[in-house]
Design a protein around this motif. Structure first.
Motif, PDB file in Angstrom:
ATOM      1  N   LEU A 112      52.538 -16.263  37.774  1.00  0.00           N
ATOM      2  CA  LEU A 112      53.442 -17.371  37.488  1.00  0.00           C
ATOM      3  C   LEU A 112      53.929 -17.402  36.044  1.00  0.00           C
ATOM      4  CD1 LEU A 112      54.721 -19.808  38.942  1.00  0.00           C
ATOM      5  CD2 LEU A 112      52.774 -21.180  38.179  1.00  0.00           C
ATOM      6  N   GLY A 165      57.960 -22.482  35.945  1.00  0.00           N
ATOM      7  CA  GLY A 165      56.865 -22.320  36.884  1.00  0.00           C
ATOM      8  C   GLY A 165      56.452 -23.613  37.570  1.00  0.00           C
ATOM      9  N   ALA A 221      51.262 -23.686  41.527  1.00  0.00           N
ATOM     10  CA  ALA A 221      50.605 -22.464  42.004  1.00  0.00           C
ATOM     11  C   ALA A 221      49.853 -22.708  43.304  1.00  0.00           C
ATOM     12  CB  ALA A 221      49.655 -21.939  40.940  1.00  0.00           C
TER      13      ALA A 221
END
Length: 309
Positions: A112, A165, A221
């Protein structure tokens, strides 16, 4: 060389006097020079032959068989072998997050916060260029460095994306494993010349500000990881607010199983169970803290999580 008083007081909340002294001693040392064989292009056996012919003394890194500590070398990043992508200069502790991620050939991986590409290229080599890696970063300048290093190392199973991200999960793509090597205050770099700069520039509130960003990155994530998939979170910070506290906050929102990390050959300590009057999530002691004095490398925090089915 001494830590500046404000930083020393902060660190004393989780490091005793003997460990603070060890950390201050690290400011007078340089981290051990480390190179990682790029096994996509050359074997470690062949690389060792080439580099020893230069008069370098190589000692295998105990926790990663294709990396070596180097003595007797100058301009490690300017040799023909480096320019050809035969090896990558990488701090010894920076090798650990990809080892803990343990990506397999054929899997789908997200890095990421990938630039400049040390961990991405390591992951690609561990996957033998099989499967797919999405290497993401938010900065166009850093993405250029990432693209250069991927090309230099002969990585053909990765694509580079440039986006925040924190919003990556909005693409709706899921991965087998995700690495979040998050931006941080860099207090793990309290070793050598770079450590003097970190010592001088450290500010108490920087850790608070960055922790907000780190939480959002980790949340994204987790959303990008398939059920039963693996997320590895790492920083080169010693600050619990950026490490155990971030994991605890995210674990309160998602069903995560924190796994115990064991890295043979590496010296480290377990994650903190509490800090500043607050207890952290169960299982956090399975994470690891690498301090600069353990292996004469930069300090790192690494945590491995599985997204529950």
């Amino acid at each position: 060389m001494e830590l500046k008083p404000k930083l020393r007081r902060f660190l004393s909340d989780f490091l005793d006097e003997s460990k603070l002294s060890l950390l201050e001693r690290c400011l007078t040392l340089e981290p051990r020079v480390c190179v990682r064989t790029n096994t996509l292009k050359i074997s470690s056996k062949r690389l060792v032959l080439l580099l020893t012919e230069r008069g370098w003394q190589l000692t295998r890194v105990p926790w990663f068989k294709d990396a070596f500590f180097v003595e007797g070398a100058t301009n490690v990043g300017k040799t023909p072998e480096h320019l050809l992508g035969y090896y990558y200069t990488q701090d010894g502790s920076s090798l650990v997050p990809p080892v803990v991620l343990d990506a397999k050939p054929g899997e789908r991986i997200l890095d990421l916060c990938a630039a400049p590409g040390s961990k991405t290229t390591q992951i690609a080599a561990m996957m033998h260029n099989e499967g797919a890696i999405v290497a993401n970063d938010v900065s166009s300048k850093r993405c250029k460095a990432l693209q250069f290093n991927l090309q230099r190392c002969g990585v053909i199973n990765a694509i580079v994306t440039m986006m925040d991200g924190r919003k990556f999960h909005e693409l709706g793509i899921t991965f087998d494993r995700v690495l979040v090597d998050a931006p941080c205050t860099g207090t793990g770099k309290l070793i050598g010349i770079q450590g003097k700069g970190v010592n001088r520039q450290w500010q108490f509130y920087a850790g608070i500000k960055l922790a907000r960003l780190q939480r959002k990155l980790l949340e994204s994530a987790v959303k990008c990881t398939k059920k039963g998939g693996v997320v590895v979170y790492s920083t080169c910070s010693l600050d619990p607010r950026e490490n155990e506290a971030v994991i605890t906050k995210v674990a309160e929102k998602f069903e995560l199983e924190l796994e115990k990390i064991d890295v043979p050959g590496l010296k480290y300590e377990r994650g903190l169970k509490a800090f500043d009057g607050r207890e952290f999530v169960d299982g956090i002691e399975g994470s690891i803290r690498i301090y600069p004095w353990h292996n004469q490398t930069e300090g790192f925090f690494v945590c491995r999580m599985v997204v529950k089915e």
